[in-house]
Design a protein around this motif. Structure first.
Motif, short mmCIF file in Angstrom:
data_model
loop_
_atom_site.label_atom_id
_atom_site.label_comp_id
_atom_site.label_asym_id
_atom_site.label_seq_id
_atom_site.Cartn_x
_atom_site.Cartn_y
_atom_site.Cartn_z
N ALA A 1 0.83 -1.21 0.00
CA ALA A 1 0.00 0.00 0.00
C ALA A 1 0.86 1.25 0.00
N TRP A 2 1.95 1.23 0.76
CA TRP A 2 2.88 2.38 0.78
C TRP A 2 3.48 2.59 -0.60
N GLU A 3 3.91 1.51 -1.25
CA GLU A 3 4.48 1.62 -2.59
C GLU A 3 3.45 2.15 -3.58
N ASP A 4 2.23 1.62 -3.52
CA ASP A 4 1.18 2.08 -4.43
C ASP A 4 0.92 3.57 -4.25
N GLY A 5 0.97 4.04 -3.00
CA GLY A 5 0.67 5.43 -2.71
C GLY A 5 1.66 6.42 -3.30
N ILE A 6 2.91 5.98 -3.49
CA ILE A 6 3.91 6.89 -4.06
C ILE A 6 4.34 6.48 -5.46
N GLY A 7 3.72 5.43 -6.00
CA GLY A 7 4.04 5.00 -7.36
C GLY A 7 5.41 4.35 -7.48
N PHE A 8 5.73 3.47 -6.53
CA PHE A 8 7.05 2.84 -6.47
C PHE A 8 6.89 1.32 -6.47
N VAL A 9 7.85 0.61 -7.08
CA VAL A 9 7.87 -0.85 -7.05
C VAL A 9 9.25 -1.28 -6.56
N SER A 10 9.30 -1.90 -5.40
CA SER A 10 10.56 -2.31 -4.80
C SER A 10 11.05 -3.63 -5.36
N GLU A 11 12.33 -3.91 -5.11
CA GLU A 11 12.87 -5.21 -5.51
C GLU A 11 12.21 -6.33 -4.70
N ARG A 12 11.84 -6.05 -3.47
CA ARG A 12 11.08 -7.02 -2.67
C ARG A 12 9.81 -7.45 -3.38
N ARG A 13 9.07 -6.46 -3.86
CA ARG A 13 7.79 -6.76 -4.50
C ARG A 13 7.98 -7.43 -5.85
N ARG A 14 8.96 -6.98 -6.61
CA ARG A 14 9.23 -7.61 -7.90
C ARG A 14 9.57 -9.09 -7.72
N PHE A 15 10.36 -9.40 -6.69
CA PHE A 15 10.73 -10.79 -6.43
C PHE A 15 9.48 -11.63 -6.15
N GLU A 16 8.58 -11.10 -5.31
CA GLU A 16 7.36 -11.84 -5.00
C GLU A 16 6.52 -12.08 -6.25
N GLU A 17 6.44 -11.07 -7.12
CA GLU A 17 5.65 -11.20 -8.32
C GLU A 17 6.24 -12.23 -9.28
N VAL A 18 7.56 -12.22 -9.42
CA VAL A 18 8.20 -13.19 -10.31
C VAL A 18 8.05 -14.60 -9.77
N MET A 19 8.19 -14.76 -8.44
CA MET A 19 8.06 -16.09 -7.87
C MET A 19 6.63 -16.62 -7.99
N ALA A 20 5.65 -15.71 -7.99
CA ALA A 20 4.26 -16.14 -8.24
C ALA A 20 4.12 -16.66 -9.66
N GLU A 21 4.81 -16.04 -10.61
CA GLU A 21 4.80 -16.53 -12.00
C GLU A 21 5.43 -17.91 -12.09
N VAL A 22 6.55 -18.09 -11.35
CA VAL A 22 7.23 -19.38 -11.37
C VAL A 22 6.31 -20.46 -10.80
N ALA A 23 5.62 -20.14 -9.70
CA ALA A 23 4.73 -21.12 -9.08
C ALA A 23 3.58 -21.51 -10.00
N ALA A 24 3.17 -20.58 -10.86
CA ALA A 24 2.05 -20.84 -11.77
C ALA A 24 2.49 -21.47 -13.09
N ALA A 25 3.79 -21.64 -13.29
CA ALA A 25 4.28 -22.20 -14.55
C ALA A 25 3.74 -23.61 -14.76
N GLU A 26 3.43 -23.94 -16.00
CA GLU A 26 2.84 -25.24 -16.30
C GLU A 26 3.87 -26.29 -16.71
N THR A 27 5.08 -25.84 -17.02
CA THR A 27 6.15 -26.78 -17.36
C THR A 27 7.43 -26.33 -16.70
N GLU A 28 8.35 -27.28 -16.54
CA GLU A 28 9.65 -26.94 -15.95
C GLU A 28 10.41 -25.98 -16.84
#
Length: 369
Positions: free
Chosen positions: A83-110
């Motif tokens: 919420a803090w990041e959204d309020g100032i229009g910022f995307v941290s490396e912490r958040r980017r990591f979580e988003e990428v790992m969510a993509e990895v978890a949803a991958a259908e093939t190795e």
């Protein structure tokens, strides 16, 4: 000179150890984050406490604003940080990591999962069958944007896996030039450039030198399809301000992260609850006695700290607590911290009631578990 200070519990009134927070996890709709949107762009970068420039990097008005923001983030839940990041229009490396790992978890093939990880090598390093953040230090990871950059009062900082490089001219090109000529940078050939290690990482030649229990201890506990990683680490937190000023302080982090096996048989982060107990450590950190007009006067005090047992009380991919040990030092370098002894137990709901990840180092009499 070393003086021993024993602390059985971390008290709010204590000046020796400041507990930054053991964030309570709560549903997003129970937390209200008031954020005043701030203008972007370099022309306004020194008018507010924190701003975001057109490249997505944070600008802090002062070193104290930088440290205060890290302390505030340490006490927030993941939802509150988002919420803090959204309020100032910022995307941290912490958040980017979580988003990428969510993509990895949803991958259908190795192959698809490997391709996602390969495309984000600037953010993620793969060790065995685990993917970890490139920057392990949680404080920095929450405030760096693209390319690991943040600014403080006109000074640009770039965070690497074990080092922070700052340039007083505010130009990232100056840091890139220093990175291209590391021996010259280490010899001080670049005026206004500081290269400071904050952890004994892969880039630090001294990493092969084991001091005490080192600056990072980790342990794992697992079942057939659930695993928890328990980490206790200490680091030297650094920030430079204008006109040649810079600051150091010693930080300690406790972190728990839960993993489960996906249908590909790979370990991926997932939301679970955590507990810790029997956590204690001893290390040396600065105690400031005064300021001589140029820099802090200080000596190293030996701090023994015990952390009461606690739990996350919620589900999260990662959870932990952070604290600052000792005093903040101005215009003087401090030794890289390391544990002279450290112990603790951590678990997740997924690993079960009696399956603890155990850390025990430096206790001749044993750790009692």
């Amino acid at each position: 000179m070393h003086v021993t200070s024993s602390i059985r519990t971390v008290l709010a009134s204590s000046a020796l150890v400041l507990l930054l927070g053991q964030p309570a996890c709560a549903p997003e709709n129970t937390s209200t984050i008031e954020v005043t949107p701030l203008p972007s762009g370099l022309p306004d970068a020194r008018k507010g406490e924190v701003l975001v420039d057109a490249q997505g990097a944070l600008h802090f008005a002062s070193p104290q604003a930088f440290f205060d923001q890290i302390d505030a983030l340490n006490a927030m839940t993941a939802a509150e940080m988002d919420a803090w990041e959204d309020g100032i229009g910022f995307v941290s490396e912490r958040r980017r990591f979580e988003e990428v790992m969510a993509e990895v978890a949803a991958a259908e093939t190795e192959a698809e999962a490997d391709a996602i990880l390969s495309a984000h090598q600037d953010l993620i390093e793969v060790i065995g069958d685990e993917a970890r953040p490139r920057i392990q230090a949680g404080g920095y990871r929450s405030v760096v944007g693209p390319d690991g950059v943040f600014h403080v009062n006109g000074v640009v900082h770039k965070v690497l896996p074990s080092r922070v490089i700052s340039a007083e001219d505010g130009r990232i090109e100056t840091i890139e030039a220093a990175l291209a000529a590391p021996e010259a940078a280490a010899a001080g050939a670049f005026a206004g450039v500081n290269v400071v290690s904050y952890a004994r990482g892969v880039e630090d030649d001294s990493s092969a030198v084991a001091l005490g229990c080192t600056d990072r201890r980790e342990a794992f506990a697992s079942t057939s399809d659930r695993k928890v990683e328990f980490t206790l680490s200490t680091s030297r937190e650094y920030c430079a301000g204008c006109c040649g000023t810079y600051y150091h302080r010693v930080r300690v982090d406790l972190q728990l992260e839960g993993y489960k096996k996906n249908w590909l048989g790979k370990w991926v982060s997932y939301d679970t609850a955590y507990e810790h107990q029997n956590v204690a450590f001893k290390l040396d950190a600065p105690r400031v006695t005064g300021f001589n007009g140029v820099s802090s006067s200080f000596y190293y005090d030996s701090y023994s700290v015990s952390i009461p047992a606690g739990s996350s009380n919620c589900d999260a991919k990662t959870w932990g607590i952070s604290m600052i040990v000792g005093d903040q030092v101005q215009n003087a370098s401090i030794d890289e911290p390391y544990f002279t002894r450290v112990k603790g137990q951590g678990k997740s709901r997924g690993t079960g009631a009696g399956t603890w990840a155990n850390i025990c180092c430096g206790y001749a009499e044993g750790c009692g578990f």
